[in-house]
Scaffold this active site. Structure first.
Site, PDB file in Angstrom:
ATOM      1  N   TYR A  98       0.810  -1.212   0.000  1.00 22.57           N
ATOM      2  CA  TYR A  98       0.000   0.000   0.000  1.00 22.57           C
ATOM      3  C   TYR A  98       0.846   1.266   0.000  1.00 22.57           C
ATOM      4  O   TYR A  98       0.354   2.340  -0.328  1.00 22.57           O
ATOM      5  CB  TYR A  98      -0.953   0.022   1.216  1.00 22.57           C
ATOM      6  CG  TYR A  98      -1.992  -1.075   1.220  1.00 22.57           C
ATOM      7  CD1 TYR A  98      -2.076  -1.992   0.186  1.00 22.57           C
ATOM      8  CD2 TYR A  98      -2.890  -1.184   2.265  1.00 22.57           C
ATOM      9  CE1 TYR A  98      -3.032  -2.989   0.194  1.00 22.57           C
ATOM     10  CE2 TYR A  98      -3.853  -2.182   2.283  1.00 22.57           C
ATOM     11  CZ  TYR A  98      -3.914  -3.086   1.235  1.00 22.57           C
ATOM     12  OH  TYR A  98      -4.861  -4.080   1.249  1.00 22.57           O
ATOM     13  N   LYS A 111       3.706 -15.448   2.215  1.00 23.78           N
ATOM     14  CA  LYS A 111       3.651 -16.189   0.942  1.00 23.78           C
ATOM     15  C   LYS A 111       5.099 -16.440   0.533  1.00 23.78           C
ATOM     16  O   LYS A 111       5.565 -16.027  -0.538  1.00 23.78           O
ATOM     17  CB  LYS A 111       2.875 -15.353  -0.088  1.00 23.78           C
ATOM     18  CG  LYS A 111       2.568 -16.071  -1.391  1.00 23.78           C
ATOM     19  CD  LYS A 111       1.500 -17.135  -1.273  1.00 23.78           C
ATOM     20  CE  LYS A 111       1.269 -17.812  -2.624  1.00 23.78           C
ATOM     21  NZ  LYS A 111       0.375 -18.990  -2.522  1.00 23.78           N
ATOM     22  N   ASP A 148      -2.686 -18.430   1.512  1.00 22.14           N
ATOM     23  CA  ASP A 148      -3.856 -19.033   0.862  1.00 22.14           C
ATOM     24  C   ASP A 148      -4.431 -20.193   1.678  1.00 22.14           C
ATOM     25  O   ASP A 148      -5.623 -20.231   1.981  1.00 22.14           O
ATOM     26  CB  ASP A 148      -3.542 -19.458  -0.582  1.00 22.14           C
ATOM     27  CG  ASP A 148      -2.194 -20.139  -0.732  1.00 22.14           C
ATOM     28  OD1 ASP A 148      -1.439 -20.205   0.263  1.00 22.14           O
ATOM     29  OD2 ASP A 148      -1.883 -20.616  -1.837  1.00 22.14           O
ATOM     30  N   ASP A 173      -5.030  -6.997   5.944  1.00 23.49           N
ATOM     31  CA  ASP A 173      -6.257  -6.278   5.594  1.00 23.49           C
ATOM     32  C   ASP A 173      -7.363  -7.286   5.304  1.00 23.49           C
ATOM     33  O   ASP A 173      -8.482  -7.199   5.817  1.00 23.49           O
ATOM     34  CB  ASP A 173      -5.984  -5.390   4.367  1.00 23.49           C
ATOM     35  CG  ASP A 173      -7.096  -4.393   4.110  1.00 23.49           C
ATOM     36  OD1 ASP A 173      -7.995  -4.262   4.963  1.00 23.49           O
ATOM     37  OD2 ASP A 173      -7.072  -3.741   3.050  1.00 23.49           O
ATOM     38  N   ASP A 225     -10.529  -8.743   8.077  1.00 24.04           N
ATOM     39  CA  ASP A 225     -11.954  -8.625   7.755  1.00 24.04           C
ATOM     40  C   ASP A 225     -12.641  -9.992   7.801  1.00 24.04           C
ATOM     41  O   ASP A 225     -13.771 -10.113   8.274  1.00 24.04           O
ATOM     42  CB  ASP A 225     -12.159  -7.974   6.378  1.00 24.04           C
ATOM     43  CG  ASP A 225     -12.137  -6.451   6.456  1.00 24.04           C
ATOM     44  OD1 ASP A 225     -11.574  -5.916   7.437  1.00 24.04           O
ATOM     45  OD2 ASP A 225     -12.677  -5.789   5.551  1.00 24.04           O
TER      46      ASP A 225
END
Ligand code: NAI
Ligand code: MG
Length: 361
Positions: free
Chosen positions: A129, A174, A207, A231, A235
């Site tokens: 970001y 990852k 994942d 992020d 959620d």
């Protein structure tokens, strides 16, 4: 701000939409613990977001910035709404400026619901970001970068939290594909060996972790991850935790004031009707006492009072399926009443680095 103050100053930025409605209940809970538990707090109310645009033509005006920097903690309602969607400067830009000003790099999101008890620790100021970006009609890129120091400081937060919880941390990355994730895994592994070998650290790929979290959330406790993955995962975790009306958060830096706010936004669809759920905001107050003001006893009492009220089924419309829906103020009042059952007489002060310690006596 190094000297503890006799009475800590909390900058209350109610903001827009349901922000002022849930902030009012936060204020009542603070008053209640002030008298029940000897935890006085000076609440300084300041305009922020769209409200500040209306009054001062800026979402985070200079006088608010100065007050925030001089405070011991920041309580935030929510900002934004259709009224300001075409404003030259949007309310949400105030949020980014506030986080930047206080360099709050660790975002803490607890989820407690139906046997789930998780704490997501998300890196908040690095990664994709914030990297260099480029966009044309035919191509685009975003850059993800992390330094050892950025990873270490957020991992230290996860380890600190794990010591007070079950002692288990899962670090999510990852590392089979991304260079930043390879560094992430190495730094977390090194720091664990050097500073926290007593904790149980595991690593998972993002994942398969998402699948595991959705299917067996009870297997996890502290979840440490970088900005983008955090992020999304936070959620997901919030959804499993009963939804937006219940989810609090804390954003914390090295030593300045932390920011304590509900995960939800300004909910313009229900604003002004007295039906917003104040629980996410009240749980943010609990986090403020625990992580921002060094009063774990107060944080625990507020959390227990909220749990009691929820267990009684006393909830706003978003949580009620069938029974009577209570108003914002009724839920806030019920929490204040329940505090009488959970407030302990003797103050317990957390050790550094859980916020600056409130002055004793
Ligand atoms: P939202 O979180 O405001 O609302 C999403 C849905 O959840 C709505 O149906 C709302 O009524 C419901 N909801 C949210 N909080 C609730 C509560 N405490 N009690 C009962 N129901 C609740 O997200 P949305 O609609 O995407 O955004 C609305 C505005 O808020 C936008 O301007 C957005 O930019 C802003 N926003 C601000 C945030 C912040 O201040 N940190 C975070 C997210 C959005
Ligand atoms: Mg998000």
């Amino acid at each position: 701000m190094t000297q503890p103050r006799p009475i800590p100053i909390v900058a209350c930025l109610a903001g827009d939409g349901i922000g002022p409605e849930v902030m009012a209940e936060a204020g009542r809970v603070i008053q209640a613990v002030s008298s029940l538990m000897g935890a006085p707090v000076r609440q300084v109310h300041l305009p922020f977001g769209g409200d500040a645009i209306d009054k001062h033509q800026h979402p985070f005006p200079p006088h608010v910035r100065a007050a925030v920097k001089a405070s011991d903690a920041v309580l935030l309602g929510a900002v934004g709404g259709p009224r300001w969607d075409s404003a030259p400067r949007r309310p949400e830009s105030g949020l980014l400026e506030l986080r930047k000003e206080l360099d709050t790099f660790a975002n803490l999101r607890p989820v407690r619901h139906d046997g789930i008890d998780l704490m997501v620790v998300r890196e908040l100021t690095g990664g994709l970001y914030f990297g260099e970006k480029m966009l044309t009609d035919s191509s685009a890129f975003d850059t993800c970068s992390y330094s050892r120091e950025q990873i270490e400081r957020v991992a230290q937060w996860a380890f600190r939290l794990a010591r007070r919880r079950s002692g288990r941390v899962v670090s999510v990355d990852k590392a089979n594909v991304l260079a930043t994730s390879k560094l992430w895994r190495q730094v977390v592994t090194d720091l664990h060996a050097a500073e926290a070998p007593e904790l149980q650290l595991t690593h998972e790929l993002v994942d398969s972790f998402a699948m595991n979290l959705a299917t067996r959330p009870g297997a996890y406790d502290v979840i440490l991850t970088e900005n983008l993955f955090g992020d999304i995962l936070s959620d997901l975790a919030a959804a499993m935790g009963g939804g937006l009306g219940l989810a609090p958060s804390a954003s914390i830096g090295l030593d300045g004031p932390g920011i304590f706010e509900p995960v939800h936004g300004s909910a313009p669809d229900i604003a002004g009707q007295g039906e917003a759920n104040p629980v996410a905001m009240i749980r943010s107050v609990a986090m403020m006492f625990t992580y921002g003001l060094g009063r774990r006893d107060v944080g625990r009492a507020i959390t227990a009072a909220v749990d009691e009220v929820l267990a009684e089924g006393l909830s706003t419309a978003d949580q009620v399926h069938g029974g009577r829906a209570y108003a914002t103020w009724e839920v806030g009042q019920a929490v204040c009443d329940a505090l009488g059952h959970h407030a302990t007489g003797s103050a317990e002060f957390a050790d550094h680095p859980f916020g600056r310690v409130m002055a004793r006596g």
